[in-house]
Design a protein around this motif. Structure first.
Motif, mmCIF file in Angstrom:
data_model
loop_
_atom_site.group_PDB
_atom_site.id
_atom_site.type_symbol
_atom_site.label_atom_id
_atom_site.label_comp_id
_atom_site.label_asym_id
_atom_site.label_seq_id
_atom_site.Cartn_x
_atom_site.Cartn_y
_atom_site.Cartn_z
ATOM 1 N N LEU A 228 0.369 50.367 36.499
ATOM 2 C CA LEU A 228 -0.194 49.185 35.874
ATOM 3 C C LEU A 228 -1.072 48.468 36.890
ATOM 4 O O LEU A 228 -0.626 48.179 38.012
ATOM 5 N N TYR A 229 -2.311 48.180 36.493
ATOM 6 C CA TYR A 229 -3.249 47.497 37.366
ATOM 7 C C TYR A 229 -3.484 46.079 36.848
ATOM 8 O O TYR A 229 -3.227 45.761 35.684
ATOM 9 N N CYS A 230 -3.960 45.246 37.738
ATOM 10 C CA CYS A 230 -4.182 43.830 37.429
ATOM 11 C C CYS A 230 -5.170 43.695 36.278
ATOM 12 O O CYS A 230 -6.210 44.357 36.249
ATOM 13 N N VAL A 231 -4.851 42.830 35.328
ATOM 14 C CA VAL A 231 -5.711 42.655 34.165
ATOM 15 C C VAL A 231 -6.924 41.795 34.483
ATOM 16 O O VAL A 231 -7.909 41.793 33.746
ATOM 17 N N GLU A 232 -6.910 41.086 35.634
ATOM 18 C CA GLU A 232 -8.031 40.226 36.001
ATOM 19 C C GLU A 232 -9.072 40.990 36.821
ATOM 20 O O GLU A 232 -10.214 41.118 36.406
ATOM 21 N N CYS A 233 -8.646 41.505 37.982
ATOM 22 C CA CYS A 233 -9.600 42.218 38.838
ATOM 23 C C CYS A 233 -9.752 43.684 38.449
ATOM 24 O O CYS A 233 -10.765 44.317 38.774
ATOM 25 N N GLN A 234 -8.738 44.273 37.786
ATOM 26 C CA GLN A 234 -8.777 45.643 37.269
ATOM 27 C C GLN A 234 -8.950 46.691 38.374
ATOM 28 O O GLN A 234 -9.387 47.803 38.114
ATOM 29 N N THR A 235 -8.614 46.342 39.594
ATOM 30 C CA THR A 235 -8.715 47.305 40.700
ATOM 31 C C THR A 235 -7.428 47.400 41.509
ATOM 32 O O THR A 235 -7.120 48.469 42.043
ATOM 33 N N ALA A 236 -6.677 46.316 41.619
ATOM 34 C CA ALA A 236 -5.459 46.303 42.437
ATOM 35 C C ALA A 236 -4.245 46.563 41.561
ATOM 36 O O ALA A 236 -4.228 46.265 40.362
ATOM 37 N N LEU A 237 -3.221 47.129 42.177
ATOM 38 C CA LEU A 237 -1.964 47.357 41.466
ATOM 39 C C LEU A 237 -1.307 46.029 41.105
ATOM 40 O O LEU A 237 -1.385 45.061 41.871
ATOM 41 N N GLY A 238 -0.668 46.001 39.943
ATOM 42 C CA GLY A 238 0.007 44.789 39.518
ATOM 43 C C GLY A 238 1.246 44.522 40.333
ATOM 44 O O GLY A 238 2.053 45.421 40.590
ATOM 45 N N ASP A 239 1.401 43.275 40.773
ATOM 46 C CA ASP A 239 2.562 42.864 41.561
ATOM 47 C C ASP A 239 3.524 41.988 40.771
ATOM 48 O O ASP A 239 4.728 42.013 41.037
ATOM 49 N N VAL A 240 3.021 41.194 39.832
ATOM 50 C CA VAL A 240 3.864 40.283 39.058
ATOM 51 C C VAL A 240 3.415 40.335 37.603
ATOM 52 O O VAL A 240 2.315 40.797 37.278
ATOM 53 N N ILE A 241 4.296 39.852 36.726
ATOM 54 C CA ILE A 241 3.970 39.671 35.313
ATOM 55 C C ILE A 241 4.353 38.256 34.930
ATOM 56 O O ILE A 241 5.416 37.752 35.308
ATOM 57 N N SER A 242 3.467 37.585 34.234
ATOM 58 C CA SER A 242 3.689 36.196 33.854
ATOM 59 C C SER A 242 4.542 36.123 32.599
ATOM 60 O O SER A 242 4.292 36.832 31.618
ATOM 61 N N ALA A 243 5.574 35.264 32.650
ATOM 62 C CA ALA A 243 6.437 35.078 31.487
ATOM 63 C C ALA A 243 5.795 34.219 30.418
ATOM 64 O O ALA A 243 6.320 34.124 29.307
ATOM 65 N N GLY A 244 4.654 33.572 30.729
ATOM 66 C CA GLY A 244 3.979 32.753 29.740
ATOM 67 C C GLY A 244 2.946 33.511 28.942
ATOM 68 O O GLY A 244 2.972 33.520 27.707
ATOM 69 N N CYS A 245 2.025 34.196 29.657
ATOM 70 C CA CYS A 245 0.968 34.948 28.976
ATOM 71 C C CYS A 245 1.247 36.440 28.923
ATOM 72 O O CYS A 245 0.504 37.191 28.287
ATOM 73 N N HIS A 246 2.296 36.915 29.603
ATOM 74 C CA HIS A 246 2.713 38.328 29.609
ATOM 75 C C HIS A 246 1.615 39.247 30.145
ATOM 76 O O HIS A 246 1.434 40.365 29.659
ATOM 77 N N ASP A 247 0.881 38.785 31.138
ATOM 78 C CA ASP A 247 -0.162 39.584 31.765
ATOM 79 C C ASP A 247 0.318 40.086 33.119
ATOM 80 O O ASP A 247 1.035 39.377 33.841
ATOM 81 N N VAL A 248 -0.094 41.294 33.467
ATOM 82 C CA VAL A 248 0.209 41.884 34.771
ATOM 83 C C VAL A 248 -0.904 41.491 35.730
ATOM 84 O O VAL A 248 -2.087 41.717 35.453
ATOM 85 N N LEU A 249 -0.520 40.900 36.860
ATOM 86 C CA LEU A 249 -1.490 40.390 37.818
ATOM 87 C C LEU A 249 -1.113 40.831 39.222
ATOM 88 O O LEU A 249 0.074 41.082 39.512
ATOM 89 N N CYS A 250 -2.104 40.925 40.071
ATOM 90 C CA CYS A 250 -1.833 41.126 41.489
ATOM 91 C C CYS A 250 -1.526 39.764 42.117
ATOM 92 O O CYS A 250 -1.682 38.711 41.475
ATOM 93 N N ASN A 251 -1.111 39.770 43.371
ATOM 94 C CA ASN A 251 -0.717 38.510 44.004
ATOM 95 C C ASN A 251 -1.898 37.548 44.127
ATOM 96 O O ASN A 251 -1.754 36.336 43.889
ATOM 97 N N GLN A 252 -3.062 38.047 44.489
ATOM 98 C CA GLN A 252 -4.222 37.181 44.667
ATOM 99 C C GLN A 252 -4.658 36.558 43.344
ATOM 100 O O GLN A 252 -4.903 35.350 43.262
ATOM 101 N N CYS A 253 -4.730 37.351 42.295
ATOM 102 C CA CYS A 253 -5.127 36.808 40.987
ATOM 103 C C CYS A 253 -4.057 35.889 40.412
ATOM 104 O O CYS A 253 -4.381 34.933 39.690
#
Length: 484
Positions: A228-253
């Motif tokens: 799973l890759y970050c839904v914002e930058c689409q290049t980095a591996l996902g590190d967290v998932i938000s319990a509010g919007c349910h999106d997979v994000l990297c730490n920076q995003c």
């Protein structure tokens, strides 16, 4: 002069001498005790006392008992209330003494203030969806003696609504909600009703984390690479998932998008991903303890198919807990049970009977076996893959029980309930098409049958909606050459 005895005929029987019974208070010979009539107070006195205590009839009608209790307490002490010039006065009936203040009314005024404050605090708490979940579960488990009466379709739908779980878009999360409610009942039975409160009846934070991890697991299942890759930058591996919007994000995003606004209150759940060290494009399935590297299934087959590497010890890429106790890290995999077990549970399960002959493979270096990968590599990889890729049921049908403990199938999408066969509680009812043939509602079963249409799990409605929270494919890197 004594009266002569009465002459009886031969047809009259000899009646025995009856013993007189004592008179009872509620016998038919004495009047029953009178019913105590409830004291009635005029509306004017009730309204004036309500203003004196600071209670509003319209906003707090449930506090009318405080007004009546105050008037009854005054009457028992010999005081009556009268209204003079719109103000309330207390009259002592034995001495005709009047006063504008009485300690009984002051005590009830303090009681009304505390009750009003507690109700306002309760209304504020009900704005929190986590508190509403705890309150509904608390009301469901208290006083029940059978777990089958605790979990109802209405309770599950209320909890899912508060936790932002859609039954039509995320049916694979219904089982997690239903199981958590049942676990709350068993926790209540262990701790007792005096130790169970609204705050401790169910761990909502743990439930939210498990729901997000289930979303991540389903995304990994429909991802071609398992990553799973970050839904914002689409290049980095996902590190967290938000319990509010349910999106997979990297730490920076995650820091950039959740540092301001309402997203600050959304908890972030850390996820663990492992990439194969050989191909760097697929998710790692195993970890070689001797090479100290992560491999996918294909790369592990290529690199450990011959030579000394066949004797390398293998483990799981992430920390895996025991399937039996769920509290200690797994140390063994049983080939017959197909379970990952810790050392203590493995010793308890395989200490007697035919289970003593089961084949155990170690997941740690200390549990090394010479025949670890000699002949059972493919089967061991299959067990590991089934443990990593969990099966998420897409069926909206679940078993519930009514007050008579009769099983029924309930559909969370159509809100339709069907009586279930007590001898077959594993197979949900299948929907039928226009021709009368049953259509399998499980996407995995559709893939096995090879039916036309949306038979691939990634092409289902649930998968397409879930895929919006992560990026599966990363575009290849572009090499730019500058002219010298």
């Amino acid at each position: 002069m004594k009266a002569p005895p009465m002459q009886r005929t031969y047809s009259d029987p000899d009646l025995p001498q009856l013993i007189p019974l004592a008179n009872r208070p509620s016998s038919s010979y004495e009047p029953r005790p009178k019913v105590k009539e409830a004291s009635q107070f005029t509306k004017e006195i009730m309204k004036t006392m309500a203003e004196k205590l600071g209670i509003n009839f319209e906003t707090h009608p449930e506090f009318n008992w405080v007004i009546r209790d105050c008037l009854l307490a005054l009457r028992d002490e010999g005081w009556t209330c009268s209204v003079r010039n719109g103000d309330l006065e207390y009259v002592y009936k034995h001495k005709d003494q009047t006063r504008p203040y009485h300690p009984i009314a002051a005590a009830h005024q303090q009681l009304a203030e505390r009750l009003t404050h507690a109700q306002e605090e309760l209304k504020k708490k009900h704005l929190d969806p986590y508190f509403r979940v705890r309150h509904n579960v608390y009301l469901a488990i208290m006083g029940e003696k059978d777990v089958r009466r605790v979990c109802t379709p209405q309770l599950c739908e209320d909890v899912m609504k508060d936790l932002d779980v859609s039954a039509s878009d995320e049916p694979y999360l219904i089982r997690r909600v239903k199981t958590s409610i049942e676990d709350a009942y068993f926790r209540y039975k262990r701790s007792g009703r005096f130790q169970t409160t609204i705050e401790t009846c169910i761990d909502v934070e743990t439930l939210v984390v498990n729901l997000e991890l289930d979303r991540v697991g389903f995304m990994k299942k429909i991802s071609p690479s398992g990553l799973l890759y970050c839904v914002e930058c689409q290049t980095a591996l996902g590190d967290v998932i938000s319990a509010g919007c349910h999106d997979v994000l990297c730490n920076q995003c995650a820091v950039e998008t959740h540092s301001t606004g309402n997203r600050q209150d959304s908890p972030l759940v850390f996820i663990e991903q492992a990439v194969c060290a050989e191909c760097t494009t697929k998710a790692a399935l195993v970890r070689c303890q001797d090479c100290v590297e992560l491999f996918c299934y294909d790369c592990f087959r290529q690199t450990h198919s011959a030579g000394k590497r066949r004797r390398h010890c293998v483990g799981l890429p992430q920390r895996t807990f025991c399937f039996e106790c769920d509290s200690r890290e797994a140390s063994y995999i049983c080939m017959q049970c197909e379970d990952a077990l810790c050392s203590r549970c493995s010793a308890n399960i395989h200490r007697a009977g035919s289970r003593q002959n089961h084949t155990l493979f170690g997941l740690r270096k200390a549990a090394y076996s010479k025949r670890l990968f000699a002949d059972n590599l493919d089967r061991l990889m299959g067990i590991l893959q089934r443990n990593v890729e969990r099966s998420y049921a897409l069926s909206p049908w679940y078993i519930f029980y009514n007050q008579a403990l009769s099983p029924s199938w309930y559909n969370f999408i159509s809100h339709h309930m069907v009586l279930a066969d007590p001898n077959n509680l594993a197979s949900p009812p299948l929907e039928e098409d226009d021709e009368g043939e049953a259509i399998p509602i499980n996407a995995d079963e559709q893939v096995l049958r090879g039916l036309p249409g949306a038979t691939i799990l990634k092409d289902t409605h649930v998968a397409q909606l879930t895929a919006q929270g992560a990026c599966f494919d990363v575009p290849p890197s572009q090499h730019v050459k500058f002219r010298t």
